[in-house]
Design a protein around this motif. Structure first.
Motif, mmCIF file in Angstrom:
data_model
loop_
_atom_site.group_PDB
_atom_site.id
_atom_site.type_symbol
_atom_site.label_atom_id
_atom_site.label_comp_id
_atom_site.label_asym_id
_atom_site.label_seq_id
_atom_site.Cartn_x
_atom_site.Cartn_y
_atom_site.Cartn_z
ATOM 1 N N LYS A 250 0.819 -1.224 0.530
ATOM 2 C CA LYS A 250 -0.173 -0.166 0.020
ATOM 3 C C LYS A 250 0.753 0.876 0.182
ATOM 4 O O LYS A 250 1.612 1.188 0.469
ATOM 5 N N ILE A 251 0.278 1.874 -0.920
ATOM 6 C CA ILE A 251 1.087 3.616 -1.337
ATOM 7 C C ILE A 251 1.005 3.977 0.513
ATOM 8 O O ILE A 251 2.531 4.762 0.896
ATOM 9 N N THR A 252 0.831 3.894 1.295
ATOM 10 C CA THR A 252 0.563 4.508 2.133
ATOM 11 C C THR A 252 1.558 3.652 3.454
ATOM 12 O O THR A 252 1.814 4.640 4.426
ATOM 13 N N SER A 253 2.030 2.598 3.058
ATOM 14 C CA SER A 253 2.827 1.929 3.891
ATOM 15 C C SER A 253 4.105 2.405 3.867
ATOM 16 O O SER A 253 4.446 2.899 3.356
ATOM 17 N N LYS A 254 4.760 2.503 5.265
ATOM 18 C CA LYS A 254 6.020 3.009 5.390
ATOM 19 C C LYS A 254 7.556 2.554 4.773
ATOM 20 O O LYS A 254 8.336 2.358 4.556
ATOM 21 N N ARG A 255 6.851 1.181 4.866
ATOM 22 C CA ARG A 255 7.808 0.139 3.432
ATOM 23 C C ARG A 255 7.690 0.489 1.974
ATOM 24 O O ARG A 255 8.044 -0.409 0.765
ATOM 25 N N ILE B 223 6.793 3.608 -3.079
ATOM 26 C CA ILE B 223 6.077 5.055 -3.944
ATOM 27 C C ILE B 223 6.224 5.922 -2.836
ATOM 28 O O ILE B 223 6.384 7.669 -3.171
ATOM 29 N N TYR B 224 6.122 5.598 -1.176
ATOM 30 C CA TYR B 224 5.976 6.091 -0.374
ATOM 31 C C TYR B 224 6.854 7.419 -0.369
ATOM 32 O O TYR B 224 6.865 8.291 -0.037
ATOM 33 N N HIS B 225 8.138 6.738 0.309
ATOM 34 C CA HIS B 225 9.268 7.318 0.172
ATOM 35 C C HIS B 225 9.701 8.001 -1.160
ATOM 36 O O HIS B 225 10.322 9.160 -0.953
ATOM 37 N N ALA B 226 9.248 7.126 -2.589
ATOM 38 C CA ALA B 226 9.845 8.595 -3.262
ATOM 39 C C ALA B 226 9.245 9.736 -3.951
ATOM 40 O O ALA B 226 9.595 10.860 -3.702
ATOM 41 N N TRP B 227 7.483 9.414 -2.982
ATOM 42 C CA TRP B 227 6.693 10.730 -2.950
ATOM 43 C C TRP B 227 7.635 12.105 -2.271
ATOM 44 O O TRP B 227 7.542 12.960 -2.108
ATOM 45 N N LEU C 273 13.524 8.568 -0.139
ATOM 46 C CA LEU C 273 14.811 7.853 -0.849
ATOM 47 C C LEU C 273 15.618 7.432 -0.369
ATOM 48 O O LEU C 273 16.795 6.492 -0.196
ATOM 49 N N GLY C 274 16.623 8.627 0.053
ATOM 50 C CA GLY C 274 17.955 9.197 0.888
ATOM 51 C C GLY C 274 18.018 7.829 2.191
ATOM 52 O O GLY C 274 18.946 7.001 2.440
ATOM 53 N N ALA C 275 16.908 7.639 2.634
ATOM 54 C CA ALA C 275 16.644 7.553 4.110
ATOM 55 C C ALA C 275 16.402 5.905 3.540
ATOM 56 O O ALA C 275 16.883 4.981 4.119
ATOM 57 N N ARG C 276 15.783 5.509 2.371
ATOM 58 C CA ARG C 276 16.182 4.100 2.673
ATOM 59 C C ARG C 276 17.467 3.761 1.794
ATOM 60 O O ARG C 276 17.931 2.882 2.010
ATOM 61 N N LEU C 277 18.573 4.401 0.922
ATOM 62 C CA LEU C 277 19.387 4.168 0.955
ATOM 63 C C LEU C 277 19.872 3.722 2.498
ATOM 64 O O LEU C 277 20.875 3.023 2.376
#
Lengths: 264, 321
Positions: B110-115, B118-122, B272-276
């Motif tokens: 789901k795009i609301t999910s922290k995982r 798409i959420y992170h990209a937004w 996305l930086g956080a994901r990295l």
């Protein structure tokens, strides 16, 4: 001249001097230039490159400032005349804005000078007809040939009804056939509009064919060597170029150019 | 006229097909190279796992394997090659692992999910857009000033150049700390870092664009006795449009980089930086690579959109045929 003393000359230069300061030292671009142009004259400036013909035209347009002497245009200083929009200027390249249609290009000076929208339309229509470009108003410059583009740039210079038209080798970049045609059209236009025209060229036939007055110039320093009042009638079909009068004037121009060269 | 246009259209499309083939070929070569590279990169990890699972490995001791070249290990243990593309935490994940991760974190979450990627990209995109808007606005204003004022030309331009010589990775934490201390956090600091990177190409491009009209064009306006502002609106600004769009395309990519860099020092909350960063904390290389690809895809989309806008605007203006 005596009989016309009531009418003021349109352009009058007295002992005009212009020296450019360059890194290689001063360049004497114009020296002691004296010239009177009357209303309705078609004056050609002819001479080899570096003779100051374009510089002199630019002085009249107040695009260059002389360093000595006096220059009046319509009885004012050249710069006042420029601010009064006394002349239209046609450059060697058409210089149309690629993002404007032909009609919008012609409107450019009108917009700048604050003409109303309806007057702009009217004038565009009139000058497009003058330069034989009816129906091309909606085209972009790249859709037109070089000759047509130059005609559009003449229309742009005519749009705001200045009585003086200054043209700096306007047909220099065009081929001979197009050039002949445009010369003929220019004469017709001059007859219809009764403008005073200053025309820079380095073609002897073009100068003789068009002008009522031919100013022969020579370089280093740029100066006038001869001013020829043409005996040719104002009405000039293209084949006037084969008449003895025409050939005689052309001969005198050539002599003047040669004299300028042997002076060195 | 039409015939010409049609011919041109056909030529364009055949050129287009060629271009697609060229791109596909390059992509194919890269993927092949990537699979090949994954083998030696991951072989040691795979062999360690095999050893732990009690399988036979050559040489059997980890100490002996440590100093051996990866290529030698691959030759000695060819049966392990398949497994180098299937590890949970590989040094270099294989393309299909990254693709799977991308699919799972975009389509299946789901795009609301922290995982959700798409959420992170937004989160990153919103900071990018804000930063890009600020940077573009600032860049255009500076360029207008530089073109019209000699003082600004001499004073601003050197500083603009110097500003880009400071590594953003060193500057970003300071910007965040300083802004935090005056109570600003969230999207604004990221947008400012992003603007810091994107204003520069816009300044350079716009200065060049606003100065692109030649002496004759300027003389022409002088013969009309046009004012400076008329010269700006009627000549300089329209003439600068092709330059502006080129700069915007560089600027938006720089904006995205800025936003990502701006997410790193904040402790990896979102974006996305956080994901990295989270990926590197936990050794989740698949997550890092998928975030990288998400950033690249995002950048490509943004540049592509600007390219479409460029074509539309220039066509409307009559400057593109």
């Amino acid at each position: 001249m005596k009989t016309e003393s009531t009418t003021q000359p349109v352009i009058e230069a007295r002992q005009l001097d212009l020296t450019f300061q360059t890194n290689d030292g001063p360049i004497h671009a114009l020296k002691d230039v004296n010239l009177t142009v009357d209303k309705g004259d078609f004056v050609s400036f002819i001479g080899p490159s570096g003779c100051g013909k374009t510089t002199f035209l630019r002085c009249i347009a107040a695009l260059e400032t002389p360093t000595g002497g006096a220059l009046t245009v319509n009885g004012m200083t050249a710069d006042e005349a420029r601010r009064n929009r006394a002349y239209g200027y046609v450059f060697q390249a058409a210089g149309l804005y690629p993002w404007r249609t032909i009609a919008k290009n012609i409107k450019l000076p009108l917009e700048i000078m604050g003409y109303s929208a309806s007057e702009q339309e009217e004038r565009v229509k009139k000058v497009l007809e003058l330069v034989d470009l009816e129906g091309f108003g909606g085209k972009f410059p790249w859709q037109l040939s070089g000759g047509m583009q130059q005609r559009a740039s003449i229309a742009r210079a005519l749009a705001f009804d200045a009585d003086i038209l200054l043209m700096d080798e306007p047909f220099g970049a065009l081929d001979e056939i197009v050039r002949d045609h445009l010369n003929e059209q220019l004469l017709a236009l001059w007859a219809r509009t009764e403008k005073t025209i200053g025309f820079v060229t380095h073609s002897i036939p073009e100068a003789v064919y068009l002008s009522t007055k031919i100013v022969v110039m020579s370089p280093r320093p740029g100066r006038i060597t001869d001013v020829i009042d043409s005996p040719l009638p104002r009405e000039r079909p293209l084949d006037i170029r084969d008449t003895p009068e025409f050939i005689e004037v052309a001969h005198r121009v050539r002599e003047g150019l040669r004299a300028g060269h042997t002076d060195e | 006229m039409c015939a010409k246009a049609c011919v041109r259209g056909i030529r364009m499309s055949s050129a287009g097909i060629k271009a697609v083939w060229a791109v596909l070929t390059v992509v194919g070569v890269i993927i092949l190279f990537w699979y090949a590279a994954s083998v030696p990169m991951n072989i040691k990890g795979v062999l360690t796992e095999f050893e732990r699972a009690g399988e036979e490995v050559d040489p059997p001791k980890a100490v002996d394997r440590r100093d051996m070249s990866e290529f030698e290990l691959v030759i000695d243990n060819p049966y392990a090659i398949d497994e180098t593309w299937e590890q949970d935490r590989p040094r270099l994940p294989a393309p299909h692992q990254v693709a799977e991760e991308l699919w799972e974190t975009t389509v299946e979450k789901k795009i609301t999910s922290k995982r959700s990627l798409i959420y992170h990209a937004w989160v990153t995109l919103s900071a990018t857009m804000l930063g890009f808007a600020i940077g573009t606005g600032l860049g255009i204003l500076l360029a207008v000033g530089i073109v019209h004022s000699r003082v600004m030309d001499l004073s601003v331009m050197p500083w603009a150049i110097v500003s880009q010589t400071i590594p953003i990775i060193a500057l970003a934490p300071m910007i965040i700390v300083v802004l935090y201390s005056i109570g600003i956090q969230g999207i604004i600091p990221k947008a400012i870092i992003s603007a810091y990177l994107s204003f520069f190409p816009v300044v350079v491009g716009m200065v060049k664009g606003l100065r692109s009209p030649d002496a004759m064009q300027l003389d022409l306006l002088r013969t009309y006795n046009a004012s400076q502002s008329q010269g700006f609106w009627k000549l300089r600004l329209p003439a600068s449009m092709p330059y502006l769009f080129t700069s915007l395309k560089i600027g938006i990519a720089a904006s995205l980089v800025g936003a990502i860099v701006g997410e790193l020092p904040t402790g990896a909350v979102a974006g996305l930086g956080a994901r990295l960063l989270a990926g590197s904390y936990y050794g989740q290389t698949v997550q890092i690579w998928s975030a990288l690809f998400a950033a690249a895809i995002l950048a490509a989309c943004l540049v592509g959109l600007l390219g479409m806008l460029e074509r539309t605007v220039l066509k409307r203006m009559g400057m593109a045929q």
